[in-house]
Design an enzyme around this catalytic site. Structure first.
Site, PDB file in Angstrom:
ATOM      1  NE  ARG A 163      11.253 -14.822   5.612  1.00 42.58           N
ATOM      2  CZ  ARG A 163      11.303 -13.576   6.035  1.00 42.58           C
ATOM      3  NH1 ARG A 163      10.931 -12.614   5.254  1.00 42.58           N
ATOM      4  NH2 ARG A 163      11.710 -13.291   7.246  1.00 42.58           N
TER       5      ARG A 163
ATOM      6  CG  ASP B  55       3.005  -1.702   2.598  1.00 44.68           C
ATOM      7  OD1 ASP B  55       3.845  -1.090   3.294  1.00 44.68           O
ATOM      8  OD2 ASP B  55       3.257  -2.795   2.029  1.00 44.68           O
TER       9      ASP B  55
HETATM   10  C1  LIG Z   1      10.536  -1.283   6.276  1.00 44.38           C
HETATM   11  S1  LIG Z   1       8.858  -0.910   5.919  1.00 44.38           S
HETATM   12  C2  LIG Z   1       8.865   0.835   6.202  1.00 44.38           C
HETATM   13  C3  LIG Z   1       7.638   1.289   6.958  1.00 44.38           C
HETATM   14  C4  LIG Z   1       7.615   2.774   7.340  1.00 44.38           C
HETATM   15  N1  LIG Z   1       7.654   3.623   6.164  1.00 44.38           N
HETATM   16  C5  LIG Z   1       8.735   3.128   8.288  1.00 44.38           C
HETATM   17  O1  LIG Z   1       9.682   3.836   7.886  1.00 44.38           O
HETATM   18  O2  LIG Z   1       8.677   2.703   9.440  1.00 44.38           O
HETATM   19  C6  LIG Z   1       8.865  -1.019   4.141  1.00 44.38           C
HETATM   20  C7  LIG Z   1       7.476  -1.221   3.539  1.00 44.38           C
HETATM   21  O3  LIG Z   1       7.543  -1.013   2.120  1.00 44.38           O
HETATM   22  C8  LIG Z   1       6.577  -1.847   1.508  1.00 44.38           C
HETATM   23  N2  LIG Z   1       6.866  -1.985   0.073  1.00 44.38           N
HETATM   24  C9  LIG Z   1       7.833  -2.714  -0.534  1.00 44.38           C
HETATM   25  N3  LIG Z   1       7.750  -2.616  -1.862  1.00 44.38           N
HETATM   26  C10 LIG Z   1       6.705  -1.790  -2.134  1.00 44.38           C
HETATM   27  C11 LIG Z   1       6.099  -1.309  -3.336  1.00 44.38           C
HETATM   28  N4  LIG Z   1       6.557  -1.653  -4.537  1.00 44.38           N
HETATM   29  N5  LIG Z   1       5.035  -0.482  -3.231  1.00 44.38           N
HETATM   30  C12 LIG Z   1       4.542  -0.126  -2.000  1.00 44.38           C
HETATM   31  N6  LIG Z   1       5.056  -0.565  -0.838  1.00 44.38           N
HETATM   32  C13 LIG Z   1       6.131  -1.375  -0.897  1.00 44.38           C
HETATM   33  C14 LIG Z   1       6.712  -3.145   2.294  1.00 44.38           C
HETATM   34  O4  LIG Z   1       5.565  -3.973   2.148  1.00 44.38           O
HETATM   35  C15 LIG Z   1       6.929  -2.636   3.710  1.00 44.38           C
HETATM   36  O5  LIG Z   1       5.737  -2.610   4.460  1.00 44.38           O
END
Ligand SMILES: C[S@@+](CC[C@H](N)C(=O)[O-])C[C@H]1O[C@@H](n2cnc3c(N)ncnc32)[C@H](O)[C@@H]1O
Length: 278
Positions: free
Chosen positions: A36, A144
């Site tokens: 990426r 997020d």
């Molecule tokens: C796999 S998704 C999970 C979404 C939802 N909680 C679920 O279980 O379906 C993980 C999310 O964590 C967010 N994320 C990653 N690092 C983060 C951070 N440091 N602070 C806040 N969000 C974060 C990503 O952008 C992503 O949208």
């Protein structure tokens, strides 16, 4: 230490991303990371990835890091994911919180991606009649680090894949077909406030008197121990006494000293901040 950090080209970038949002790219993820980053460097017309990485150290770096966060975070989510958490929250914990307090009931979806998680909660709270006259006000904050997913969340427009576990009753009642996509009911959308928030760089966004529950599902798996500790510490501070921290079923807070005591609800594990003894 992540293997990727030793790489002379990609290493500084991987470390920069780790410092900004705690993400660690190991194994197959490291391969994806390189691909990426290469693609982004080519898109922007840099002669090599090394030239692109050098620019990230300069004044344009922060904006470009933002873009990389949007490209490199895993945003997989869908409605009614790990539904048992919502059942526990609404059927077992909610009644106690409603009885005990007189202020609003607050839930924080701390890594909400495109919003399926907080919206599922909003739908189920309406269905169980916890919203409306005579009920305490409900406040759902959804955050997020990735601003692109937050834009999608606010639009409330979803493809079939995000609805794959939505039972027909809820589909008919809460979604309207719009050009091959599905638009979520505006009343449900109004129940959720979306904001950007980085779990590793806490700011003044959170209400000082705390949340009854924090949902932080399927994100801690992408963090290493140190980042997990920081994120969990922040979320526990944001909980009211007696509040619940709910993580993904495949995740664990084993050896995270900041984690509150664990509670077992028929095999479903949650973490609960101790309430004052009465
Ligand atoms: C796999 S998704 C999970 C979404 C939802 N909680 C679920 O279980 O379906 C993980 C999310 O964590 C967010 N994320 C990653 N690092 C983060 C951070 N440091 N602070 C806040 N969000 C974060 C990503 O952008 C992503 O949208």
């Amino acid at each position: 230490m992540s293997q990727l950090w030793k790489d002379p080209v990609y290493g500084p970038l991987a470390q920069g991303l780790y410092a900004r949002c705690g993400l660690v790219f190991e194994g197959g993820q490291a391969h994806l990371f390189r691909k990426r980053v290469d693609r982004r460097a080519a898109e922007l017309g840099y002669p090599s990835t090394a030239a692109y990485v050098a620019v990230l150290r300069g004044p344009l770096g922060e904006t470009e890091y933002e873009h990389l966060i949007e490209t490199l975070t895993v945003n997989e989510t869908y409605f009614f994911r790990e539904q048992e958490h919502f059942q526990l929250l609404i059927d077992k914990l909610w009644p106690g919180w409603t009885r005990d307090g007189n202020g609003p009931l607050r839930v924080w979806s701390a890594a909400c991606s495109t919003g399926c998680e907080p919206y599922t909660l909003a739908i189920l709270l309406r269905e169980r009649r916890w919203v409306g006259p005579g009920r305490p006000r409900v406040e759902i904050l959804a955050t997020d680090v990735n601003t692109a997913v937050l834009r999608d969340a606010k639009s409330g427009l979803y493809g079939e894949f995000a609805l794959r576990q939505v039972p027909p009753y809820y589909r008919d009642k809460y979604f309207r077909c719009e050009g091959g996509l599905y638009r979520l009911d505006p009343e449900v959308r109004r129940m959720v406030t979306f904001r950007r928030y980085n779990l590793l760089r806490p700011d003044g966004l959170l209400p000082p008197d705390g949340f009854h529950a924090v949902l932080c599902r399927n994100v801690l798996i992408y963090f290493d121990q140190e980042a997990k500790r920081k994120a969990v510490g922040g979320m526990v501070r944001a909980l009211k006494p007696g509040g619940a921290l709910i993580i993904g079923r495949s995740e664990s807070l084993f050896s995270i000293p900041e984690a509150p005591p664990i509670e077992n609800h028929d095999g479903l594990l949650i973490y609960r901040k101790p309430a004052p003894v009465r």
